[in-house]
Write a protein that holds these residues in place. Structure first.
Motif, PDB file in Angstrom:
ATOM      1  N   ILE A 108      32.561 -70.225 -60.262  1.00 49.04           N
ATOM      2  CA  ILE A 108      32.728 -69.610 -58.950  1.00 49.04           C
ATOM      3  C   ILE A 108      32.473 -68.106 -59.040  1.00 49.04           C
ATOM      4  N   GLN A 109      32.919 -67.476 -60.122  1.00 49.74           N
ATOM      5  CA  GLN A 109      32.695 -66.050 -60.300  1.00 49.74           C
ATOM      6  C   GLN A 109      31.221 -65.735 -60.540  1.00 49.74           C
ATOM      7  N   TYR A 110      30.476 -66.689 -61.007  1.00 50.97           N
ATOM      8  CA  TYR A 110      29.049 -66.511 -61.242  1.00 50.97           C
ATOM      9  C   TYR A 110      28.216 -66.749 -59.976  1.00 50.97           C
ATOM     10  N   GLN A 111      28.814 -67.216 -58.918  1.00 53.44           N
ATOM     11  CA  GLN A 111      28.078 -67.718 -57.763  1.00 53.44           C
ATOM     12  C   GLN A 111      27.036 -66.738 -57.227  1.00 53.44           C
ATOM     13  N   GLU A 112      27.387 -65.470 -57.083  1.00 52.28           N
ATOM     14  CA  GLU A 112      26.432 -64.498 -56.551  1.00 52.28           C
ATOM     15  C   GLU A 112      25.214 -64.368 -57.470  1.00 52.28           C
ATOM     16  N   CYS A 113      25.461 -64.342 -58.761  1.00 54.54           N
ATOM     17  CA  CYS A 113      24.364 -64.236 -59.717  1.00 54.54           C
ATOM     18  C   CYS A 113      23.530 -65.518 -59.725  1.00 54.54           C
ATOM     19  N   ILE A 114      24.174 -66.651 -59.661  1.00 55.44           N
ATOM     20  CA  ILE A 114      23.455 -67.927 -59.616  1.00 55.44           C
ATOM     21  C   ILE A 114      22.545 -67.970 -58.384  1.00 55.44           C
ATOM     22  N   GLU A 115      23.068 -67.554 -57.250  1.00 52.84           N
ATOM     23  CA  GLU A 115      22.267 -67.555 -56.022  1.00 52.84           C
ATOM     24  C   GLU A 115      21.089 -66.592 -56.132  1.00 52.84           C
ATOM     25  N   ALA A 116      21.301 -65.424 -56.737  1.00 52.08           N
ATOM     26  CA  ALA A 116      20.210 -64.467 -56.930  1.00 52.08           C
ATOM     27  C   ALA A 116      19.158 -65.035 -57.877  1.00 52.08           C
ATOM     28  N   CYS A 117      19.607 -65.732 -58.919  1.00 53.78           N
ATOM     29  CA  CYS A 117      18.673 -66.358 -59.861  1.00 53.78           C
ATOM     30  C   CYS A 117      17.866 -67.466 -59.192  1.00 53.78           C
ATOM     31  N   ILE A 118      18.502 -68.251 -58.351  1.00 56.38           N
ATOM     32  CA  ILE A 118      17.790 -69.321 -57.634  1.00 56.38           C
ATOM     33  C   ILE A 118      16.731 -68.713 -56.714  1.00 56.38           C
ATOM     34  N   GLU A 119      17.116 -67.691 -55.970  1.00 56.97           N
ATOM     35  CA  GLU A 119      16.177 -67.028 -55.067  1.00 56.97           C
ATOM     36  C   GLU A 119      15.001 -66.440 -55.847  1.00 56.97           C
ATOM     37  N   CYS A 120      15.292 -65.799 -56.965  1.00 58.12           N
ATOM     38  CA  CYS A 120      14.246 -65.200 -57.781  1.00 58.12           C
ATOM     39  C   CYS A 120      13.337 -66.267 -58.382  1.00 58.12           C
ATOM     40  N   MET A 121      13.927 -67.319 -58.907  1.00 58.67           N
ATOM     41  CA  MET A 121      13.145 -68.407 -59.491  1.00 58.67           C
ATOM     42  C   MET A 121      12.195 -68.992 -58.443  1.00 58.67           C
ATOM     43  N   ASN A 122      12.692 -69.221 -57.240  1.00 59.92           N
ATOM     44  CA  ASN A 122      11.857 -69.773 -56.174  1.00 59.92           C
ATOM     45  C   ASN A 122      10.751 -68.802 -55.771  1.00 59.92           C
ATOM     46  N   ALA A 123      11.082 -67.516 -55.651  1.00 64.78           N
ATOM     47  CA  ALA A 123      10.079 -66.518 -55.267  1.00 64.78           C
ATOM     48  C   ALA A 123       9.002 -66.396 -56.337  1.00 64.78           C
ATOM     49  N   CYS A 124       9.410 -66.406 -57.599  1.00 67.82           N
ATOM     50  CA  CYS A 124       8.436 -66.315 -58.692  1.00 67.82           C
ATOM     51  C   CYS A 124       7.562 -67.558 -58.761  1.00 67.82           C
ATOM     52  N   ASN A 125       8.152 -68.720 -58.542  1.00 64.92           N
ATOM     53  CA  ASN A 125       7.350 -69.949 -58.528  1.00 64.92           C
ATOM     54  C   ASN A 125       6.346 -69.930 -57.386  1.00 64.92           C
TER      55      ASN A 125
ATOM     56  N   SER B 118       5.087 -67.227 -55.918  1.00 68.44           N
ATOM     57  CA  SER B 118       4.077 -66.228 -56.264  1.00 68.44           C
ATOM     58  C   SER B 118       3.097 -66.776 -57.301  1.00 68.44           C
ATOM     59  N   TYR B 119       3.638 -67.492 -58.278  1.00 72.72           N
ATOM     60  CA  TYR B 119       2.818 -68.099 -59.327  1.00 72.72           C
ATOM     61  C   TYR B 119       1.785 -69.052 -58.730  1.00 72.72           C
ATOM     62  N   VAL B 120       2.244 -69.958 -57.907  1.00 70.66           N
ATOM     63  CA  VAL B 120       1.344 -70.948 -57.305  1.00 70.66           C
ATOM     64  C   VAL B 120       0.340 -70.260 -56.373  1.00 70.66           C
ATOM     65  N   SER B 121       0.814 -69.304 -55.595  1.00 71.62           N
ATOM     66  CA  SER B 121      -0.088 -68.580 -54.691  1.00 71.62           C
ATOM     67  C   SER B 121      -1.145 -67.810 -55.462  1.00 71.62           C
ATOM     68  N   SER B 122      -0.747 -67.196 -56.569  1.00 65.86           N
ATOM     69  CA  SER B 122      -1.700 -66.428 -57.378  1.00 65.86           C
ATOM     70  C   SER B 122      -2.776 -67.327 -57.974  1.00 65.86           C
ATOM     71  N   LEU B 123      -2.400 -68.548 -58.330  1.00 64.12           N
ATOM     72  CA  LEU B 123      -3.377 -69.475 -58.902  1.00 64.12           C
ATOM     73  C   LEU B 123      -4.452 -69.875 -57.895  1.00 64.12           C
ATOM     74  N   LYS B 124      -4.183 -69.695 -56.615  1.00 64.51           N
ATOM     75  CA  LYS B 124      -5.142 -70.042 -55.572  1.00 64.51           C
ATOM     76  C   LYS B 124      -6.121 -68.903 -55.286  1.00 64.51           C
ATOM     77  N   GLU B 125      -5.872 -67.744 -55.869  1.00 64.66           N
ATOM     78  CA  GLU B 125      -6.729 -66.577 -55.636  1.00 64.66           C
ATOM     79  C   GLU B 125      -8.066 -66.742 -56.367  1.00 64.66           C
ATOM     80  N   TYR B 126      -9.057 -66.047 -55.871  1.00 65.26           N
ATOM     81  CA  TYR B 126     -10.401 -66.137 -56.435  1.00 65.26           C
ATOM     82  C   TYR B 126     -10.493 -65.435 -57.788  1.00 65.26           C
TER      83      TYR B 126
END
Length: 115
Positions: free
Chosen positions: A4-21, A23-31
């Motif tokens: 429970i004390q980790y919750q804020e960090c866990i949520e930030a990590c989930i958000e970051c992981m999703n954003a990076c994923n 970005s990763y997939v979007s970048s692979l679609k670039e020319y």
């Protein structure tokens, strides 16, 4: 610390992981993939360490402080590399990386106080 004390960090990590994923997939679609090589690599590294940090916090690993410190460093590096790109998905990734780095540093520093 408890999950429970980790919750804020866990949520930030989930958000970051999703954003990076995203970005990763979007970048692979670039020319011009060659120009995005460093961003693609850092997106993968960052998403992976965020996932690992989430797992470490939820199972209360004795290495949480070290894992969160490393996660913060990788998130900061990812934000730095991504800031060199003007694509919109990178903007979201940069912001998420910075929030995650801050949250992970708080966890890592909290353990330093207890040591």
């Amino acid at each position: 610390m408890t999950p429970i004390q980790y919750q804020e960090c866990i949520e930030a990590c989930i958000e970051c992981m999703n954003a990076c994923n995203y970005s990763y997939v979007s970048s692979l679609k670039e020319y011009d993939l060659a120009s995005l090589r460093d961003i693609i690599r850092m997106d993968r590294e960052c998403a992976d360490i965020c996932g690992f940090a989430i797992e470490a916090m939820t199972r209360q690993s004795p290495f949480v402080a070290e894992i969160c410190r490393l996660c913060a460093e990788i998130c900061e590096a990812c934000a730095e590399v991504s800031s060199q790109n003007v694509h919109m998905q990178c903007k979201d990734c940069i912001e998420a990386c910075r929030r995650c780095a801050k949250a992970c540093r708080l966890i890592s520093e909290a353990f330093a106080v207890y040591a």
